[in-house]
Enzyme design. Structure first.
Site, PDB file in Angstrom:
ATOM      1  N   ASP A 178       5.539   9.549 -10.860  1.00 27.12           N
ATOM      2  CA  ASP A 178       4.772   8.307 -10.713  1.00 27.12           C
ATOM      3  C   ASP A 178       3.870   8.467  -9.501  1.00 27.12           C
ATOM      4  O   ASP A 178       4.318   8.366  -8.352  1.00 27.12           O
ATOM      5  CB  ASP A 178       5.723   7.121 -10.532  1.00 27.12           C
ATOM      6  CG  ASP A 178       4.991   5.838 -10.180  1.00 27.12           C
ATOM      7  OD1 ASP A 178       3.803   5.720 -10.535  1.00 27.12           O
ATOM      8  OD2 ASP A 178       5.608   4.956  -9.549  1.00 27.12           O
ATOM      9  N   ASN A 184      -1.393   5.236  -5.305  1.00 31.48           N
ATOM     10  CA  ASN A 184      -2.378   5.420  -4.247  1.00 31.48           C
ATOM     11  C   ASN A 184      -1.737   5.679  -2.890  1.00 31.48           C
ATOM     12  O   ASN A 184      -2.354   6.309  -2.031  1.00 31.48           O
ATOM     13  CB  ASN A 184      -3.268   4.180  -4.151  1.00 31.48           C
ATOM     14  CG  ASN A 184      -4.213   4.061  -5.320  1.00 31.48           C
ATOM     15  OD1 ASN A 184      -5.125   4.849  -5.477  1.00 31.48           O
ATOM     16  ND2 ASN A 184      -3.984   3.056  -6.162  1.00 31.48           N
ATOM     17  N   THR A 185      -0.510   5.206  -2.686  1.00 23.71           N
ATOM     18  CA  THR A 185       0.157   5.376  -1.399  1.00 23.71           C
ATOM     19  C   THR A 185       1.225   6.461  -1.442  1.00 23.71           C
ATOM     20  O   THR A 185       1.327   7.277  -0.526  1.00 23.71           O
ATOM     21  CB  THR A 185       0.798   4.047  -0.955  1.00 23.71           C
ATOM     22  OG1 THR A 185      -0.207   3.036  -0.904  1.00 23.71           O
ATOM     23  CG2 THR A 185       1.439   4.182   0.411  1.00 23.71           C
ATOM     24  N   VAL A 226       6.130   9.565  -6.471  1.00 20.88           N
ATOM     25  CA  VAL A 226       7.581   9.608  -6.650  1.00 20.88           C
ATOM     26  C   VAL A 226       7.905  10.613  -7.752  1.00 20.88           C
ATOM     27  O   VAL A 226       7.385  10.514  -8.865  1.00 20.88           O
ATOM     28  CB  VAL A 226       8.150   8.228  -7.006  1.00 20.88           C
ATOM     29  CG1 VAL A 226       9.670   8.297  -7.150  1.00 20.88           C
ATOM     30  CG2 VAL A 226       7.771   7.200  -5.947  1.00 20.88           C
ATOM     31  N   GLY A 281      -4.180   0.149 -15.074  1.00 21.25           N
ATOM     32  CA  GLY A 281      -3.476   1.232 -14.396  1.00 21.25           C
ATOM     33  C   GLY A 281      -2.275   1.730 -15.183  1.00 21.25           C
ATOM     34  O   GLY A 281      -1.530   0.934 -15.764  1.00 21.25           O
ATOM     35  N   ASP A 295       0.537   2.896 -14.192  1.00 25.65           N
ATOM     36  CA  ASP A 295       1.822   2.392 -13.705  1.00 25.65           C
ATOM     37  C   ASP A 295       2.114   0.983 -14.205  1.00 25.65           C
ATOM     38  O   ASP A 295       3.264   0.639 -14.495  1.00 25.65           O
ATOM     39  CB  ASP A 295       1.860   2.434 -12.173  1.00 25.65           C
ATOM     40  CG  ASP A 295       0.684   1.719 -11.521  1.00 25.65           C
ATOM     41  OD1 ASP A 295      -0.337   1.480 -12.197  1.00 25.65           O
ATOM     42  OD2 ASP A 295       0.775   1.403 -10.319  1.00 25.65           O
ATOM     43  N   ARG A 296       1.076   0.161 -14.362  1.00 27.96           N
ATOM     44  CA  ARG A 296       1.276  -1.211 -14.826  1.00 27.96           C
ATOM     45  C   ARG A 296       1.711  -1.233 -16.289  1.00 27.96           C
ATOM     46  O   ARG A 296       2.556  -2.053 -16.680  1.00 27.96           O
ATOM     47  CB  ARG A 296       0.002  -2.017 -14.622  1.00 27.96           C
ATOM     48  CG  ARG A 296      -0.443  -2.049 -13.159  1.00 27.96           C
ATOM     49  CD  ARG A 296      -1.749  -2.793 -12.967  1.00 27.96           C
ATOM     50  NE  ARG A 296      -1.552  -4.239 -13.098  1.00 27.96           N
ATOM     51  CZ  ARG A 296      -2.547  -5.101 -13.004  1.00 27.96           C
ATOM     52  NH1 ARG A 296      -3.785  -4.686 -12.809  1.00 27.96           N
ATOM     53  NH2 ARG A 296      -2.301  -6.402 -13.124  1.00 27.96           N
ATOM     54  N   THR A 344       0.553  -0.577  -3.442  1.00 22.53           N
ATOM     55  CA  THR A 344      -0.670  -0.552  -2.647  1.00 22.53           C
ATOM     56  C   THR A 344      -1.412  -1.869  -2.786  1.00 22.53           C
ATOM     57  O   THR A 344      -2.017  -2.373  -1.849  1.00 22.53           O
ATOM     58  CB  THR A 344      -1.560   0.617  -3.092  1.00 22.53           C
ATOM     59  OG1 THR A 344      -0.795   1.834  -3.026  1.00 22.53           O
ATOM     60  CG2 THR A 344      -2.780   0.743  -2.208  1.00 22.53           C
ATOM     61  N   THR A 370       2.242 -14.848  19.787  1.00 23.79           N
ATOM     62  CA  THR A 370       1.300 -14.218  18.862  1.00 23.79           C
ATOM     63  C   THR A 370       2.008 -13.422  17.768  1.00 23.79           C
ATOM     64  O   THR A 370       1.739 -13.594  16.572  1.00 23.79           O
ATOM     65  CB  THR A 370       0.336 -13.298  19.621  1.00 23.79           C
ATOM     66  OG1 THR A 370      -0.392 -14.077  20.572  1.00 23.79           O
ATOM     67  CG2 THR A 370      -0.648 -12.626  18.668  1.00 23.79           C
TER      68      THR A 370
END
Length: 257
Positions: free
Chosen positions: A6, A9-10, A13, A108, A110-111, A133, A185
């Site tokens: 799989d 973009n990040t 696997v 995509g 993966d989707r 991502t 903050t």
């Protein structure tokens, strides 16, 4: 055994299935310049730690959303595992579901794989949320058809954009803050990123259900799924191996055919 890849973009696997049993999985950062040789050195060493050998792999399947990585991942399967991979998106690979989109080719990989696995495990209609991502909301019909979705920026990228745009704001870890109202903050940023995305999830799920007009289950996958699922009851299940199991199901169906 089956090597299921799989490639997002990040992260990429890699997983090994023995039948329907997930034997092992490993994650690497995505890099379209990484060669098949580099992947092989890294992956084969990790396989030995699980008492697995390259010769154990006889078949492969790939879902990839990074076009520049396609050649190297295919070469990895063919050169080091002697397995010509099935590739999600190739015309000869049948997903077993309809894609009811204006441009099905733009969805995509993966989707679509997630839709196959989600319907197989949870039925439908349902919403599959993937914290990757991007944060995606995919709609799967009662018959398993992919019916559309929503794409939102990920919490990580929103946090990074805030840090880069404001000179005095630091990077913050995405986690559940103790209070909604921040007294400084960093707590204020953490609250906005965390509870803001909880509001996004609940709001979009409510609007999707209203527009769809039927009760819908909601499941989640991806790295941040457990963190956000603990804060909202709209997410009914977290399934971290959804995409990998979808690849295994698609391979089994096509190999049988």
């Amino acid at each position: 055994m089956l090597l299921a890849v799989d490639a997002g973009n990040t992260n990429v696997v890699f997983s090994i299935f023995d039948g329907e049993t997930l034997r092992a999985k490993w994650r690497a950062s995505s890099d379209s310049k990484r060669t098949a040789d580099e992947y092989a050195v890294w992956l084969t060493q990790l396989m030995t730690l699980e008492d697995l050998r390259p010769a154990d792999v006889t078949e492969a399947i790939i879902a990839n959303v990074v076009p520049a990585a396609a050649y190297h991942l295919t070469a990895l399967c063919e050169s080091f595992f002697q397995a010509k991979p099935m590739v999600i998106g190739d015309p000869q690979v049948d997903l077993g579901i309809q894609v009811r989109m204006d441009r099905p080719e733009n969805v995509g990989a993966d989707r679509l794989v997630n839709a196959v696995a989600a319907h197989h495990s949870y039925g439908g209609p349902l919403i599959a949320i993937d914290f990757g991502t991007a944060t995606t909301f995919d709609i799967i019909g009662p018959d398993g058809a992919y019916e559309g979705g929503v794409i939102a920026p990920s919490a990580q990228h929103s946090s990074e954009a805030l840090y880069r745009a404001a000179a005095q704001l630091p990077r913050v870890k995405i986690e559940r803050p103790e209070h909604v109202i921040g007294k400084d903050t960093v707590p204020g940023m953490k609250s906005g990123i965390y509870w803001g995305y909880v509001g996004l999830i609940e709001g979009l799920v409510a609007r999707i259900r209203e527009e769809y007009g039927q009760p819908m289950k909601v499941i989640a996958t991806g790295g941040l799924a457990p963190i956000y699922a603990e804060a909202t009851s709209v997410i009914e299940a977290v399934d971290q191996d959804l995409t990998l199991r979808g690849l295994c199901l698609i391979h089994a169906a096509n190999a049988g055919a």
